[in-house]
Design a protein around this motif. Structure first.
Motif, short mmCIF file in Angstrom:
data_model
loop_
_atom_site.label_atom_id
_atom_site.label_comp_id
_atom_site.label_asym_id
_atom_site.label_seq_id
_atom_site.Cartn_x
_atom_site.Cartn_y
_atom_site.Cartn_z
N GLY A 20 6.62 0.80 26.08
CA GLY A 20 5.64 0.52 26.06
C GLY A 20 5.03 -0.40 24.50
N LEU A 21 6.14 0.52 23.22
CA LEU A 21 5.27 -0.11 21.94
C LEU A 21 6.69 -1.08 22.11
CD1 LEU A 21 5.15 3.41 19.56
CD2 LEU A 21 3.11 1.92 21.41
N LYS A 22 6.26 -2.02 21.50
CA LYS A 22 7.32 -3.44 21.02
C LYS A 22 7.39 -3.51 19.76
CE LYS A 22 6.31 -7.92 21.62
NZ LYS A 22 5.29 -8.79 23.24
N GLU A 40 -3.42 1.15 6.45
CA GLU A 40 -3.79 -0.40 6.45
C GLU A 40 -5.22 -0.29 4.90
OE1 GLU A 40 -5.99 -0.35 11.10
OE2 GLU A 40 -4.66 1.55 9.93
N ALA A 66 13.80 10.20 16.91
CA ALA A 66 13.27 8.86 17.74
C ALA A 66 13.62 7.85 16.54
CB ALA A 66 11.97 8.21 18.48
N VAL A 67 13.96 7.51 15.74
CA VAL A 67 14.61 7.07 14.62
C VAL A 67 16.05 7.36 14.21
CG1 VAL A 67 14.34 5.96 12.32
CG2 VAL A 67 12.64 6.35 13.67
N ASP A 120 17.78 1.23 13.59
CA ASP A 120 17.60 1.36 15.46
C ASP A 120 16.81 2.31 15.31
OD1 ASP A 120 19.21 -0.63 15.39
OD2 ASP A 120 20.77 1.00 15.00
N GLU A 170 8.11 -4.80 16.49
CA GLU A 170 8.71 -6.40 15.23
C GLU A 170 8.98 -5.82 13.97
OE1 GLU A 170 4.31 -7.75 15.72
OE2 GLU A 170 5.80 -8.35 17.87
N LYS A 171 9.35 -5.12 13.21
CA LYS A 171 9.47 -5.03 12.22
C LYS A 171 9.24 -3.78 11.79
CE LYS A 171 5.36 -7.33 10.23
NZ LYS A 171 4.35 -7.74 9.28
N TYR A 172 9.98 -3.13 10.72
CA TYR A 172 10.49 -2.18 9.95
C TYR A 172 9.98 -2.85 8.94
CZ TYR A 172 14.89 -1.80 8.88
OH TYR A 172 16.22 -2.29 9.42
N GLU A 173 9.47 -1.23 7.58
CA GLU A 173 10.06 -0.91 6.43
C GLU A 173 10.52 0.08 5.55
OE1 GLU A 173 7.48 -3.51 4.04
OE2 GLU A 173 7.34 -1.79 2.80
N LEU A 204 -1.48 6.17 4.63
CA LEU A 204 -1.59 4.49 3.30
C LEU A 204 -0.92 3.24 4.63
CD1 LEU A 204 -1.86 5.88 0.00
CD2 LEU A 204 -4.32 5.77 2.12
N PHE A 247 4.30 4.56 14.15
CA PHE A 247 4.05 2.61 14.45
C PHE A 247 2.52 2.57 14.01
CE2 PHE A 247 3.27 -0.22 17.46
CZ PHE A 247 4.33 -0.25 17.66
N VAL A 298 10.22 5.50 7.78
CA VAL A 298 10.23 4.73 8.11
C VAL A 298 8.88 3.80 8.98
CG1 VAL A 298 10.85 2.69 9.68
CG2 VAL A 298 12.21 4.61 9.21
N THR A 299 8.05 3.00 8.53
CA THR A 299 6.83 2.59 9.20
C THR A 299 7.57 0.67 9.91
OG1 THR A 299 5.68 3.06 7.45
CG2 THR A 299 4.40 1.46 8.49
N ILE A 300 7.25 0.90 11.44
CA ILE A 300 7.05 0.36 11.70
C ILE A 300 6.11 -0.34 12.78
CG2 ILE A 300 8.61 -0.26 14.90
CD1 ILE A 300 9.93 2.97 14.14
N LYS A 301 6.23 -2.08 11.94
CA LYS A 301 4.97 -2.65 13.08
C LYS A 301 4.49 -3.09 14.98
CE LYS A 301 3.11 -3.06 8.29
NZ LYS A 301 2.67 -3.95 7.55
N GLY A 302 4.34 -3.54 15.14
CA GLY A 302 4.77 -4.05 16.97
C GLY A 302 3.17 -4.07 17.09
N VAL A 303 3.59 -4.68 17.99
CA VAL A 303 2.67 -4.27 19.34
C VAL A 303 2.66 -2.90 20.62
CG1 VAL A 303 1.20 -5.81 20.97
CG2 VAL A 303 2.34 -7.14 19.26
N CYS A 304 1.04 -2.60 20.43
CA CYS A 304 1.42 -1.20 21.60
C CYS A 304 1.16 -2.01 23.13
CB CYS A 304 0.22 -0.49 21.50
SG CYS A 304 -1.84 -0.73 20.79
N ASP A 305 1.28 -0.73 24.13
CA ASP A 305 1.17 -1.23 24.78
C ASP A 305 -0.52 -1.75 25.48
OD1 ASP A 305 0.28 1.22 24.82
OD2 ASP A 305 1.72 1.83 26.32
N LEU A 333 0.90 -1.01 0.23
CA LEU A 333 0.39 0.57 -0.09
C LEU A 333 0.85 1.43 0.07
CD1 LEU A 333 -2.26 -1.06 2.64
CD2 LEU A 333 -2.82 -0.97 0.45
N GLN A 350 -0.68 -6.33 25.19
CA GLN A 350 0.35 -6.53 25.12
C GLN A 350 0.45 -7.15 26.75
OE1 GLN A 350 5.06 -4.54 25.40
NE2 GLN A 350 4.33 -4.18 23.85
N GLU A 359 0.61 5.24 15.50
CA GLU A 359 1.05 6.21 16.67
C GLU A 359 2.35 7.36 15.83
OE1 GLU A 359 2.86 6.33 20.62
OE2 GLU A 359 1.25 5.12 20.34
N LYS A 415 14.92 6.00 20.35
CA LYS A 415 14.24 6.32 21.66
C LYS A 415 12.00 6.13 21.15
CE LYS A 415 16.45 10.23 20.76
NZ LYS A 415 17.01 11.85 20.16
#
Lengths: 139, 139
Positions: free
Chosen positions: A120-122, B77, B108-109, A113, A124-127, B75, B93, B128-135, A75, B138, B102, A116
């Motif tokens: 609370g945000l974990k 999702e 921060a990157v 990397d 997992e991957k990025y692009e 964009l 994120f 950068v688009t970071i995917k993961g799990v928010c607090d 997307l 969890q 978020e 900062k």
DNA sequence: CTTTGTGCAAACGATTTGCAGGATG
DNA sequence: CATCCTGCAAATCGTTTGCACAAAG
């Protein structure tokens, strides 16, 4: 990357997908090209010589392929879903002029990397999505 | 970031946009929240107490705001366009569990370099688009 | 007063769904 | 031969458009 019919069939079977001509055609086509086609482009391309697949079937095939992780959705532009059989990690380049999309090797971009990231945000991957102008659109 | 009515009006005027109650409402709402609402969310929120704007008008307002660069589309999702009045550079994120989005501060990157971008591509910007799990999602 | 915006409803386009017949394993 | 897929057409959902009236500058 060149794919043989047999490999494709085996890959599908290994994911427990029934191998139908339509599904095969969609997947083989996606493997052969690198421009992240839309459903409409797939539909046109697949039916160029001989009618092989209806739109609804292409949607169904893409969904099945996506569910088993052989295809991903990309997307980047408004109102356009594109599909990609390149499953490995990679980034994307989007030409802001002509809309062309190109894969960017994972190694072509330094590793990122998150210094900062809010606690609370974990992650997992990025692009990384890079926008700019491709050679065909430059003066 | 707290915005005063007057600032908002001035910002709109500075972009040569007529200040209508609907346009004002859309922009003020976007400035006040940070969750990148969809059109539907905006529509619901704006008409919660008193009807203020129709869907078509919200679309029109967003388009006008986007054309002058006060609002951007996000964009991330499938099938969902979100809108963001945060114009400065930032990353995103996306929680793969609940879909929450978020902003991630640009600082921060680490800064990303494109070491081996194919020659011919002229990069202009990236994100950068970071995917993961928010607090909240969890265990 | 001229120009632009609003709201409604109809139009649109991409995607999904229901279902009957057909193919796969 | 049980299960799953295909294809058609109808349904759906987000977004856009045409147009008459209203509001902004």
């Amino acid at each position: 990357m060149q794919w043989q019919a047999n490999e494709i069939v085996q890959t599908l079977k290994s994911k427990k997908l029934r191998v139908t001509p339509q599904r095969y055609a969609v997947y083989a086509n996606l493997l052969a090209r690198h421009d992240h086609p839309t459903v409409e482009q797939l539909h046109t391309d697949l039916n160029k010589e001989v009618p092989t697949s209806s739109q609804a079937t292409i949607y169904a095939a893409l969904q099945a392929l996506r569910e088993v992780g052989l295809v991903r959705e990309v997307l980047l532009e408004e109102g356009v879903s594109r599909y990609d059989a390149n499953i490995g990690l990679h980034h994307h380049f989007l030409c802001t002029h002509c809309g062309a999309i190109e894969d960017v090797d994972w190694e072509a971009v330094q590793r990122v990397d998150f210094n900062k990231l809010r606690t609370g945000l974990k992650a997992e991957k990025y692009e990384v999505t890079i926008k700019g102008v491709c050679d065909r659109c430059q003066p």
